[in-house]
Scaffold this motif. Structure first.
Motif, PDB file in Angstrom:
ATOM      1  N   ARG A   1      43.629  38.804  34.600  1.00 30.93           N
ATOM      2  CA  ARG A   1      44.772  39.520  35.395  1.00 30.93           C
ATOM      3  C   ARG A   1      45.338  38.317  36.351  1.00 30.93           C
ATOM      4  O   ARG A   1      44.792  37.421  36.526  1.00 30.93           O
ATOM      5  CB  ARG A   1      44.028  40.472  36.462  1.00 30.93           C
ATOM      6  N   ARG A   2      46.719  38.497  36.357  1.00 36.96           N
ATOM      7  CA  ARG A   2      47.631  37.493  36.891  1.00 36.96           C
ATOM      8  C   ARG A   2      48.703  38.124  37.638  1.00 36.96           C
ATOM      9  O   ARG A   2      49.433  39.226  37.259  1.00 36.96           O
ATOM     10  CB  ARG A   2      48.306  36.750  35.882  1.00 36.96           C
ATOM     11  N   VAL A   3      49.051  37.429  38.917  1.00 34.11           N
ATOM     12  CA  VAL A   3      50.014  37.899  39.622  1.00 34.11           C
ATOM     13  C   VAL A   3      50.981  36.844  39.768  1.00 34.11           C
ATOM     14  O   VAL A   3      50.903  35.672  40.091  1.00 34.11           O
ATOM     15  CB  VAL A   3      49.774  38.421  41.226  1.00 34.11           C
ATOM     16  N   ARG A   4      52.291  37.238  39.259  1.00 36.58           N
ATOM     17  CA  ARG A   4      53.534  36.051  39.326  1.00 36.58           C
ATOM     18  C   ARG A   4      54.545  36.419  40.071  1.00 36.58           C
ATOM     19  O   ARG A   4      55.021  37.380  40.133  1.00 36.58           O
ATOM     20  CB  ARG A   4      54.020  36.100  37.737  1.00 36.58           C
ATOM     21  N   PHE A   5      54.636  35.349  41.167  1.00 37.14           N
ATOM     22  CA  PHE A   5      55.824  35.484  42.211  1.00 37.14           C
ATOM     23  C   PHE A   5      57.104  34.971  41.466  1.00 37.14           C
ATOM     24  O   PHE A   5      57.091  34.253  40.785  1.00 37.14           O
ATOM     25  CB  PHE A   5      55.625  35.086  43.513  1.00 37.14           C
ATOM     26  N   VAL A   6      58.032  35.791  41.793  1.00 33.67           N
ATOM     27  CA  VAL A   6      59.512  35.359  40.975  1.00 33.67           C
ATOM     28  C   VAL A   6      60.490  35.471  41.944  1.00 33.67           C
ATOM     29  O   VAL A   6      60.497  36.068  43.060  1.00 33.67           O
ATOM     30  CB  VAL A   6      59.900  36.390  39.868  1.00 33.67           C
ATOM     31  N   CYS A   7      61.636  34.882  41.590  1.00 34.25           N
ATOM     32  CA  CYS A   7      62.926  34.947  42.477  1.00 34.25           C
ATOM     33  C   CYS A   7      63.983  35.425  41.555  1.00 34.25           C
ATOM     34  O   CYS A   7      63.933  35.328  40.630  1.00 34.25           O
ATOM     35  CB  CYS A   7      63.082  33.415  42.937  1.00 34.25           C
TER      36      CYS A   7
ATOM     37  N   LEU B   1      55.819  40.141  41.399  1.00 32.12           N
ATOM     38  CA  LEU B   1      56.182  40.533  42.930  1.00 32.12           C
ATOM     39  C   LEU B   1      57.334  39.752  43.390  1.00 32.12           C
ATOM     40  O   LEU B   1      57.078  38.212  43.045  1.00 32.12           O
ATOM     41  CB  LEU B   1      54.863  40.268  43.778  1.00 32.12           C
ATOM     42  N   PRO B   2      58.096  40.057  43.952  1.00 29.44           N
ATOM     43  CA  PRO B   2      59.430  39.028  44.639  1.00 29.44           C
ATOM     44  C   PRO B   2      58.618  38.153  45.721  1.00 29.44           C
ATOM     45  O   PRO B   2      57.826  38.528  46.256  1.00 29.44           O
ATOM     46  CB  PRO B   2      60.281  39.899  45.164  1.00 29.44           C
ATOM     47  N   ALA B   3      58.934  36.834  45.559  1.00 32.46           N
ATOM     48  CA  ALA B   3      58.586  35.864  46.437  1.00 32.46           C
ATOM     49  C   ALA B   3      58.635  36.173  47.919  1.00 32.46           C
ATOM     50  O   ALA B   3      57.972  35.777  48.832  1.00 32.46           O
ATOM     51  CB  ALA B   3      58.992  34.457  46.134  1.00 32.46           C
ATOM     52  N   ASP B   4      59.878  36.919  48.165  1.00 35.42           N
ATOM     53  CA  ASP B   4      60.150  37.176  49.668  1.00 35.42           C
ATOM     54  C   ASP B   4      59.156  38.209  50.061  1.00 35.42           C
ATOM     55  O   ASP B   4      58.993  38.118  51.405  1.00 35.42           O
ATOM     56  CB  ASP B   4      61.474  37.709  49.979  1.00 35.42           C
ATOM     57  N   THR B   5      58.159  38.831  49.424  1.00 36.98           N
ATOM     58  CA  THR B   5      57.203  39.617  50.031  1.00 36.98           C
ATOM     59  C   THR B   5      56.169  38.914  50.629  1.00 36.98           C
ATOM     60  O   THR B   5      55.357  39.487  51.503  1.00 36.98           O
ATOM     61  CB  THR B   5      56.748  40.567  48.904  1.00 36.98           C
ATOM     62  N   ILE B   6      56.042  37.568  50.582  1.00 42.64           N
ATOM     63  CA  ILE B   6      55.105  36.874  51.125  1.00 42.64           C
ATOM     64  C   ILE B   6      55.405  35.997  52.009  1.00 42.64           C
ATOM     65  O   ILE B   6      54.867  34.943  52.656  1.00 42.64           O
ATOM     66  CB  ILE B   6      54.061  36.259  50.251  1.00 42.64           C
TER      67      ILE B   6
ATOM     68  N   ASP C   1      40.049  38.650  46.585  1.00 50.38           N
ATOM     69  CA  ASP C   1      40.287  40.110  47.194  1.00 50.38           C
ATOM     70  C   ASP C   1      41.904  40.189  47.631  1.00 50.38           C
ATOM     71  O   ASP C   1      42.669  41.012  47.389  1.00 50.38           O
ATOM     72  CB  ASP C   1      39.770  40.550  48.481  1.00 50.38           C
ATOM     73  N   GLU C   2      42.312  39.137  48.152  1.00 47.75           N
ATOM     74  CA  GLU C   2      43.832  38.830  48.382  1.00 47.75           C
ATOM     75  C   GLU C   2      44.585  38.844  47.413  1.00 47.75           C
ATOM     76  O   GLU C   2      45.818  39.563  47.070  1.00 47.75           O
ATOM     77  CB  GLU C   2      43.993  37.713  49.137  1.00 47.75           C
ATOM     78  N   ILE C   3      44.008  38.184  46.208  1.00 50.50           N
ATOM     79  CA  ILE C   3      44.835  38.174  44.819  1.00 50.50           C
ATOM     80  C   ILE C   3      45.171  39.583  44.314  1.00 50.50           C
ATOM     81  O   ILE C   3      46.106  39.970  43.862  1.00 50.50           O
ATOM     82  CB  ILE C   3      44.449  37.107  43.978  1.00 50.50           C
ATOM     83  N   ARG C   4      43.664  40.200  44.297  1.00 48.75           N
ATOM     84  CA  ARG C   4      43.647  41.304  43.911  1.00 48.75           C
ATOM     85  C   ARG C   4      44.878  42.480  44.659  1.00 48.75           C
ATOM     86  O   ARG C   4      45.489  43.342  43.998  1.00 48.75           O
ATOM     87  CB  ARG C   4      42.240  42.064  44.012  1.00 48.75           C
ATOM     88  N   ASP C   5      44.895  42.037  45.848  1.00 47.13           N
ATOM     89  CA  ASP C   5      45.776  43.177  46.832  1.00 47.13           C
ATOM     90  C   ASP C   5      47.333  42.894  46.155  1.00 47.13           C
ATOM     91  O   ASP C   5      47.867  43.623  46.207  1.00 47.13           O
ATOM     92  CB  ASP C   5      45.836  42.841  48.188  1.00 47.13           C
ATOM     93  N   HIS C   6      47.705  41.547  46.211  1.00 42.43           N
ATOM     94  CA  HIS C   6      49.026  41.358  45.528  1.00 42.43           C
ATOM     95  C   HIS C   6      49.261  41.892  44.318  1.00 42.43           C
ATOM     96  O   HIS C   6      50.194  42.327  43.864  1.00 42.43           O
ATOM     97  CB  HIS C   6      49.188  39.979  45.489  1.00 42.43           C
ATOM     98  N   TRP C   7      48.244  41.674  43.234  1.00 42.49           N
ATOM     99  CA  TRP C   7      48.270  42.326  41.892  1.00 42.49           C
ATOM    100  C   TRP C   7      48.465  43.763  41.980  1.00 42.49           C
ATOM    101  O   TRP C   7      49.283  44.323  41.323  1.00 42.49           O
ATOM    102  CB  TRP C   7      46.985  41.875  41.212  1.00 42.49           C
ATOM    103  N   ARG C   8      47.845  44.547  42.950  1.00 45.30           N
ATOM    104  CA  ARG C   8      47.811  45.733  42.793  1.00 45.30           C
ATOM    105  C   ARG C   8      49.310  46.257  43.426  1.00 45.30           C
ATOM    106  O   ARG C   8      49.786  47.423  42.926  1.00 45.30           O
ATOM    107  CB  ARG C   8      46.808  46.452  43.742  1.00 45.30           C
ATOM    108  N   GLN C   9      49.942  45.446  44.196  1.00 49.72           N
ATOM    109  CA  GLN C   9      51.345  45.796  44.674  1.00 49.72           C
ATOM    110  C   GLN C   9      52.371  45.754  43.666  1.00 49.72           C
ATOM    111  O   GLN C   9      53.587  45.828  43.787  1.00 49.72           O
ATOM    112  CB  GLN C   9      51.654  44.948  46.073  1.00 49.72           C
ATOM    113  N   GLY C  10      51.987  44.644  42.669  1.00 51.39           N
ATOM    114  CA  GLY C  10      53.167  44.248  41.844  1.00 51.39           C
ATOM    115  C   GLY C  10      53.588  45.369  40.727  1.00 51.39           C
ATOM    116  O   GLY C  10      52.898  46.287  40.334  1.00 51.39           O
ATOM    117  N   GLU C  11      54.694  44.578  39.916  1.00 51.89           N
ATOM    118  CA  GLU C  11      55.216  45.665  38.821  1.00 51.89           C
ATOM    119  C   GLU C  11      54.673  45.129  37.580  1.00 51.89           C
ATOM    120  O   GLU C  11      54.637  43.742  37.387  1.00 51.89           O
ATOM    121  CB  GLU C  11      56.788  45.644  39.180  1.00 51.89           C
TER     122      GLU C  11
END
Length: 206
Positions: free
Chosen positions: A86-92, A119-124, A175-185
């Motif tokens: 699983r991967r969360v990728r922040f984007v602009c 996830l948009p980078a501005d969310t963090i 757990d933090e990465i998982r939380d970001h991942w769950r919020q992502g599209e």
């Protein structure tokens, strides 16, 4: 906790040591979690990236697609070992040249089975008052001894990693990465809307 990693002691691994250590640990675990935050890197070992960086977009995409067969075999190995990636990728927006290229590559990975969220980078922004979040990989979820790598770069090129093995620290970051991942599209939904129809990116420069 992720934003505090740079100030914590860790085992420093050069590139060769990191790659060897990663391979030694990867196939023993049940899952990997990756957080990608930076929006520009250099991957001179990738012919597809080099083609993009030199302004040859169609060639870059063709070379990327040629990786599909090897990646499919990799996914079959993951499935045999029971490993979920699983991967969360922040984007602009608009994406950098690197990000546009990488998302094309990650779309192949996602089509074959990697679970990638965007996830948009501005969310963090509230977490990055001093510096951007690090690039992190956590190996291990419910089984095995977890290992975490804070990946390091020199002028945008992969240089090695800082390794953490403290169970509580690794679990907290996972757990933090998982939380970001769950919020992502899901990338499979994001890509057709935001990336697929973009014009070729500007050359990045090798």
């Amino acid at each position: 906790m992720l934003e505090q990693l740079s100030g914590l002691p860790a085992e420093v691994l050069d590139l060769t040591s990191y790659r060897n250590d990663f391979q030694e640990n990867f196939w023993r675990v049940d899952a990997s979690w990756k957080l990608e935050r930076q929006i520009t890197f250099k991957e001179p070992s990738s012919p597809s990236w080099v083609a993009m960086a030199e302004g040859h977009w169609e060639k870059s995409l063709r070379l990327a697609d040629e990786l599909r067969a090897a990646r499919a075999e990799h996914q079959r190995q993951l499935d045999r070992h029971g490993i979920t990636q699983r991967r969360v990728r922040f984007v602009c927006e608009p994406p950098t040249s690197y990000l546009q290229w990488e998302l094309h590559l990650l779309m192949i990975w996602a089509e074959l089975g990697e679970e990638i969220r965007i996830l948009p980078a501005d969310t963090i922004a509230h977490l990055e008052t001093h510096s951007a979040l690090p690039e992190v990989v956590v190996l291990g979820d419910r089984s095995g001894h977890p290992v975490m790598y804070d990946i390091t770069y020199t002028d945008g090129v992969l240089a090695g990693a800082r390794k953490f093995t403290d169970i509580h620290l690794v679990a907290s970051c996972r757990d933090e990465i998982r939380d970001h991942w769950r919020q992502g599209e899901d990338l499979l939904r994001y890509f057709p809307k935001k990336i697929a129809d973009l014009p070729p990116p500007a050359p990045q420069g090798v």
